[in-house]
Design a protein around this motif. Structure first.
Motif, short mmCIF file in Angstrom:
data_model
loop_
_atom_site.label_atom_id
_atom_site.label_comp_id
_atom_site.label_asym_id
_atom_site.label_seq_id
_atom_site.Cartn_x
_atom_site.Cartn_y
_atom_site.Cartn_z
N SER A 35 -3.99 1.41 -3.28
CA SER A 35 -4.52 0.49 -1.76
C SER A 35 -5.37 -0.16 -1.86
N LEU A 36 -5.26 -1.17 -0.96
CA LEU A 36 -5.49 -2.72 -1.12
C LEU A 36 -6.83 -2.71 -0.19
N THR A 37 -6.71 -2.05 0.54
CA THR A 37 -7.89 -1.73 2.04
C THR A 37 -9.20 -0.63 1.24
N GLU A 38 -8.80 0.09 0.00
CA GLU A 38 -9.79 0.33 -0.51
C GLU A 38 -9.66 -0.61 -1.99
N GLY A 39 -9.09 -1.47 -2.19
CA GLY A 39 -9.61 -1.77 -3.34
C GLY A 39 -9.85 -1.37 -5.33
N ARG A 40 -8.62 -0.41 -4.47
CA ARG A 40 -8.04 1.03 -5.79
C ARG A 40 -6.64 0.71 -6.45
N VAL A 41 -6.50 0.85 -7.63
CA VAL A 41 -5.51 0.85 -7.60
C VAL A 41 -5.51 2.80 -8.90
N THR A 42 -4.89 3.74 -8.86
CA THR A 42 -5.07 5.20 -9.65
C THR A 42 -3.21 4.87 -10.03
N GLY A 43 -3.11 5.86 -11.03
CA GLY A 43 -1.25 6.16 -11.56
C GLY A 43 -1.57 6.76 -13.10
N THR A 44 -0.70 6.56 -13.69
CA THR A 44 0.18 6.83 -14.85
C THR A 44 0.29 5.50 -15.59
N THR A 45 0.19 5.88 -17.41
CA THR A 45 1.02 4.30 -18.20
C THR A 45 2.39 5.78 -18.30
N GLY A 46 2.45 7.04 -18.22
CA GLY A 46 2.99 7.61 -18.17
C GLY A 46 3.08 8.63 -19.59
N CYS A 47 1.71 8.42 -19.75
CA CYS A 47 0.61 9.00 -20.86
C CYS A 47 -0.49 9.05 -20.46
N PHE B 148 4.69 1.36 -26.06
CA PHE B 148 5.08 1.39 -23.85
C PHE B 148 3.46 0.66 -23.45
N GLU B 149 2.76 2.21 -23.99
CA GLU B 149 1.90 2.07 -22.96
C GLU B 149 0.90 0.06 -23.22
N THR B 150 0.33 0.80 -24.39
CA THR B 150 -0.04 -0.80 -25.07
C THR B 150 0.61 -2.12 -24.18
N ASN B 151 1.82 -2.27 -24.27
CA ASN B 151 2.47 -3.45 -23.77
C ASN B 151 2.47 -3.27 -21.67
N PHE B 152 2.29 -2.28 -21.38
CA PHE B 152 2.41 -1.93 -20.32
C PHE B 152 0.79 -3.03 -19.46
N LEU B 153 -0.10 -1.84 -20.10
CA LEU B 153 -0.92 -2.55 -19.82
C LEU B 153 -1.64 -3.83 -19.83
N GLN C 267 0.66 -1.34 0.08
CA GLN C 267 -0.14 -0.18 0.10
C GLN C 267 1.05 1.17 -0.33
N ASP C 268 0.85 1.71 -1.52
CA ASP C 268 2.42 2.50 -1.50
C ASP C 268 2.20 3.60 -2.75
N ILE C 269 3.00 4.45 -2.99
CA ILE C 269 3.54 4.73 -4.57
C ILE C 269 4.35 4.13 -5.00
N TRP C 270 4.21 3.46 -6.01
CA TRP C 270 4.93 3.38 -6.79
C TRP C 270 5.38 3.34 -8.27
N VAL C 271 7.04 3.96 -8.62
CA VAL C 271 7.21 4.39 -10.09
C VAL C 271 7.75 3.77 -10.21
N LEU C 272 7.49 2.84 -11.68
CA LEU C 272 8.38 2.04 -12.36
C LEU C 272 9.53 2.08 -13.17
N THR C 273 10.44 1.83 -12.60
CA THR C 273 12.14 1.83 -13.14
C THR C 273 12.47 0.98 -14.00
N ASN C 274 11.91 -0.35 -14.44
CA ASN C 274 11.61 -1.46 -15.24
C ASN C 274 11.13 -2.22 -15.42
N PHE C 275 11.38 -2.75 -16.79
CA PHE C 275 10.03 -2.93 -17.34
C PHE C 275 10.97 -4.27 -18.32
#
Length: 257
Positions: free
Chosen positions: A175-187, A220-225, A147-155
């Motif tokens: 946020s596991l307690t809320e069952g939600r994830v938010t963020g960005t693909t870089g775009c 990259f966005e497509t591959n990431f998703l 449960q934290d904010i994580w930035v992608l460094t290696n894919f």
């Protein structure tokens, strides 16, 4: 900017389509993550359960308390003593009571609860005033670290650099307690559901903004998703989150300070 439902992560940057039955099945793996959210919300870090008679035990450091409850009538709540951890990972608690004692042993070993069919990470033995209870248990400390904010460094073995119209790294806030994830693909911005237990984490389905992204960001966005479709096993250590598939690292994230 408007959002749209990503009906298929495999076509995440294409026009939205009604989900197919096949894709819905992909989002529901045979082995769903076990549900420990109510314990996580309560701050419990160690949980154990057993049958015949039914019993449960929770260790909660934030409340400084061990709670034990049994249908046989042995129920108590007491302060947590010093935790003892053996070299082989065995966890022990020894608590003197007004009459008798409470002794708890968590021994690392795969343990199947025959009543629920759920598999746990520890075999647990609890001795309450001379009565012995045997069952299965789990440590939720690794889940809590998710449960934290994580930035992608290696894919997939390649170092990731900031890019896209915002010049930012892909990011996930879990946020596991809320069952939600938010963020960005870089775009594009994204949000959706997330579930996890001590063994695996599962994302999706997702909602995301529909900003046009030029290559190589769009690719990259497509591959990431695409990579987020199936569940991962995971490791959390030293401020890094590693998502693995077939024991091979797929993504490495760094915790945001």
């Amino acid at each position: 900017m408007r959002t749209f439902l990503v009906c298929s992560l495999l076509l995440a940057v294409a026009a939205c389509r009604r989900p197919s039955t096949q894709f819905a099945a992909m989002l529901t793996p045979i082995n769903q993550p076990a549900d420990y959210i109510r314990y996580l919300k309560s701050g419990d870090e160690l949980v154990a359960v057993g049958n015949d008679p039914e019993w449960s035990l929770m260790v909660n450091s934030s409340k400084g308390q061990i709670r034990f409850k049994s249908t046989a009538g042995d129920s108590l709540a007491t302060a947590i003593p010093e935790r003892q951890t053996d070299a082989d990972g065995v966890i022990r608690y020894n608590v003197p009571l007004e009459t008798g004692s409470l002794n708890v042993v968590f021994r690392p070993d795969s343990c199947l609860n025959t009543k629920s069919g759920q598999r746990y990470d520890y075999r647990v033995q609890v001795d309450v005033r001379g009565k012995n209870y045997i069952g299965c248990g789990v440590s939720l400390q690794k889940m809590a670290l998710l449960q934290d904010i994580w930035v992608l460094t290696n894919f997939q073995g390649k170092t990731i650099t900031a890019s896209g119209p915002r010049n930012e790294l892909p990011r996930l806030e879990i946020s596991l307690t809320e069952g939600r994830v938010t963020g960005t693909t870089g775009c594009n911005r994204l949000s959706g559901s997330v579930r996890a237990d001590t063994r695996q984490i599962q994302f999706g389905p997702m909602v995301m903004t529909k900003m046009a992204c030029a290559d190589p960001v769009a690719t990259f966005e497509t591959n990431f998703l695409n990579a987020l479709v199936q569940p991962f096993s995971y490791e959390v250590a030293n401020g890094k989150l590693t998502l693995l598939r077939n024991r091979q690292p797929m993504m490495v994230f760094k915790k945001v300070d």
